[in-house]
Write a protein that holds these residues in place. Sequence first.
Motif, PDB file in Angstrom:
ATOM      1  N   THR A   1       0.728  -1.216   0.098  1.00 38.96           N
ATOM      2  CA  THR A   1       0.145   0.027  -0.013  1.00 38.96           C
ATOM      3  C   THR A   1       0.881   1.084   0.111  1.00 38.96           C
ATOM      4  O   THR A   1       1.948   1.333   0.677  1.00 38.96           O
ATOM      5  CB  THR A   1      -0.964  -0.037   1.290  1.00 38.96           C
ATOM      6  N   PHE A   2       0.423   2.233  -0.754  1.00 41.70           N
ATOM      7  CA  PHE A   2       1.119   3.450  -0.827  1.00 41.70           C
ATOM      8  C   PHE A   2       0.113   4.623  -0.543  1.00 41.70           C
ATOM      9  O   PHE A   2      -1.055   4.446  -0.637  1.00 41.70           O
ATOM     10  CB  PHE A   2       1.821   3.892  -2.228  1.00 41.70           C
TER      11      PHE A   2
ATOM     12  N   HIS B   1       2.899   6.403  -6.721  1.00 46.68           N
ATOM     13  CA  HIS B   1       3.271   5.067  -6.163  1.00 46.68           C
ATOM     14  C   HIS B   1       4.209   4.256  -7.333  1.00 46.68           C
ATOM     15  O   HIS B   1       5.163   3.745  -6.882  1.00 46.68           O
ATOM     16  CB  HIS B   1       1.851   4.420  -6.106  1.00 46.68           C
ATOM     17  N   TRP B   2       3.690   4.519  -8.660  1.00 46.91           N
ATOM     18  CA  TRP B   2       4.679   3.907  -9.692  1.00 46.91           C
ATOM     19  C   TRP B   2       6.152   4.831  -9.513  1.00 46.91           C
ATOM     20  O   TRP B   2       7.111   4.028  -9.690  1.00 46.91           O
ATOM     21  CB  TRP B   2       4.063   4.406 -11.009  1.00 46.91           C
ATOM     22  N   LEU B   3       6.209   5.872  -9.569  1.00 48.92           N
ATOM     23  CA  LEU B   3       7.344   6.846  -9.619  1.00 48.92           C
ATOM     24  C   LEU B   3       8.236   6.719  -8.415  1.00 48.92           C
ATOM     25  O   LEU B   3       9.635   6.518  -8.326  1.00 48.92           O
ATOM     26  CB  LEU B   3       7.205   8.255  -9.553  1.00 48.92           C
ATOM     27  N   LYS B   4       7.530   6.167  -7.202  1.00 44.84           N
ATOM     28  CA  LYS B   4       8.133   5.872  -5.946  1.00 44.84           C
ATOM     29  C   LYS B   4       9.095   4.569  -6.165  1.00 44.84           C
ATOM     30  O   LYS B   4      10.158   4.301  -5.639  1.00 44.84           O
ATOM     31  CB  LYS B   4       7.389   5.561  -4.770  1.00 44.84           C
TER      32      LYS B   4
ATOM     33  N   LEU C   1      -5.019   9.717   0.820  1.00 46.77           N
ATOM     34  CA  LEU C   1      -5.275   8.564  -0.629  1.00 46.77           C
ATOM     35  C   LEU C   1      -4.291   7.380  -0.102  1.00 46.77           C
ATOM     36  O   LEU C   1      -3.147   7.450   0.124  1.00 46.77           O
ATOM     37  CB  LEU C   1      -4.656   9.373  -1.682  1.00 46.77           C
ATOM     38  N   LYS C   2      -5.000   6.324  -0.328  1.00 56.17           N
ATOM     39  CA  LYS C   2      -4.228   4.899  -0.170  1.00 56.17           C
ATOM     40  C   LYS C   2      -4.560   4.287  -1.329  1.00 56.17           C
ATOM     41  O   LYS C   2      -5.326   4.048  -1.756  1.00 56.17           O
ATOM     42  CB  LYS C   2      -5.064   4.269   1.123  1.00 56.17           C
ATOM     43  N   THR C   3      -3.513   3.837  -2.135  1.00 54.98           N
ATOM     44  CA  THR C   3      -3.697   2.849  -3.095  1.00 54.98           C
ATOM     45  C   THR C   3      -2.848   1.648  -3.310  1.00 54.98           C
ATOM     46  O   THR C   3      -2.014   1.458  -2.254  1.00 54.98           O
ATOM     47  CB  THR C   3      -3.222   3.795  -4.259  1.00 54.98           C
TER      48      THR C   3
ATOM     49  N   THR D   1      -3.702  -3.966 -15.315  1.00 54.86           N
ATOM     50  CA  THR D   1      -3.366  -3.967 -13.852  1.00 54.86           C
ATOM     51  C   THR D   1      -4.855  -3.252 -13.251  1.00 54.86           C
ATOM     52  O   THR D   1      -5.184  -2.375 -13.651  1.00 54.86           O
ATOM     53  CB  THR D   1      -2.171  -3.312 -13.125  1.00 54.86           C
ATOM     54  N   THR D   2      -5.172  -3.844 -12.092  1.00 56.47           N
ATOM     55  CA  THR D   2      -6.469  -3.091 -11.384  1.00 56.47           C
ATOM     56  C   THR D   2      -5.960  -2.475 -10.127  1.00 56.47           C
ATOM     57  O   THR D   2      -5.163  -3.249  -9.343  1.00 56.47           O
ATOM     58  CB  THR D   2      -7.327  -4.349 -11.215  1.00 56.47           C
ATOM     59  N   ARG D   3      -6.144  -1.262 -10.110  1.00 64.73           N
ATOM     60  CA  ARG D   3      -5.644  -0.563  -8.928  1.00 64.73           C
ATOM     61  C   ARG D   3      -6.823   0.049  -7.960  1.00 64.73           C
ATOM     62  O   ARG D   3      -7.731   0.516  -8.634  1.00 64.73           O
ATOM     63  CB  ARG D   3      -4.909   0.550  -9.322  1.00 64.73           C
ATOM     64  N   MET D   4      -7.019  -0.171  -6.747  1.00 64.00           N
ATOM     65  CA  MET D   4      -7.827   0.415  -5.937  1.00 64.00           C
ATOM     66  C   MET D   4      -7.110   1.705  -5.268  1.00 64.00           C
ATOM     67  O   MET D   4      -6.039   1.751  -4.905  1.00 64.00           O
ATOM     68  CB  MET D   4      -7.987  -0.463  -4.717  1.00 64.00           C
ATOM     69  N   VAL D   5      -8.014   2.555  -4.862  1.00 66.27           N
ATOM     70  CA  VAL D   5      -7.731   3.829  -4.532  1.00 66.27           C
ATOM     71  C   VAL D   5      -8.884   4.045  -3.298  1.00 66.27           C
ATOM     72  O   VAL D   5     -10.074   4.029  -3.761  1.00 66.27           O
ATOM     73  CB  VAL D   5      -7.389   5.085  -5.252  1.00 66.27           C
TER      74      VAL D   5
END
Length: 128
Positions: free
Chosen positions: A3-4, A37-40, A73-75, A85-89
């Motif tokens: 989780t990010f 999240h991707w960039l991190k 915001l949690k993803t 891909t399926t992403r939840m936020v």
Amino acid sequence: MQTFETTLVVTQNDLDELNHVNNIMYVEWVQDVAKAHWLKNASSKIIDDYHWIMLSHYIEYKSPALLNDVITLKTYVINSEGVTTTRMVEIYKDSDKLLAKSETTWCLINSQTKRPARITPEIMDLFS
């Protein structure tokens, strides 16, 4: 599942004529937290070679966000298969009141060819 999360404060520019956060802002926040999240997690090489595009977006609103609310915001990624891909936020106020929940399908794109790219094990590992 990794989780990010990030936080922000609702500003006047986020509001609509009803003085609560405009629906467009929720979509922007979903996009922004996914990108962060991707960039991190991704290396500069992966970031140079690939990017994501949003294919579909479903959002369920539970409660409004208002001026000066502190929003979390949690993803996290719930599924990766083939090129998608399926992403939840999840969007919270005061860290525990769920304001909205989003499920978004993203497609991985090869930056050179501009075509969908199969998600590699290396990329899957970034989010598991």
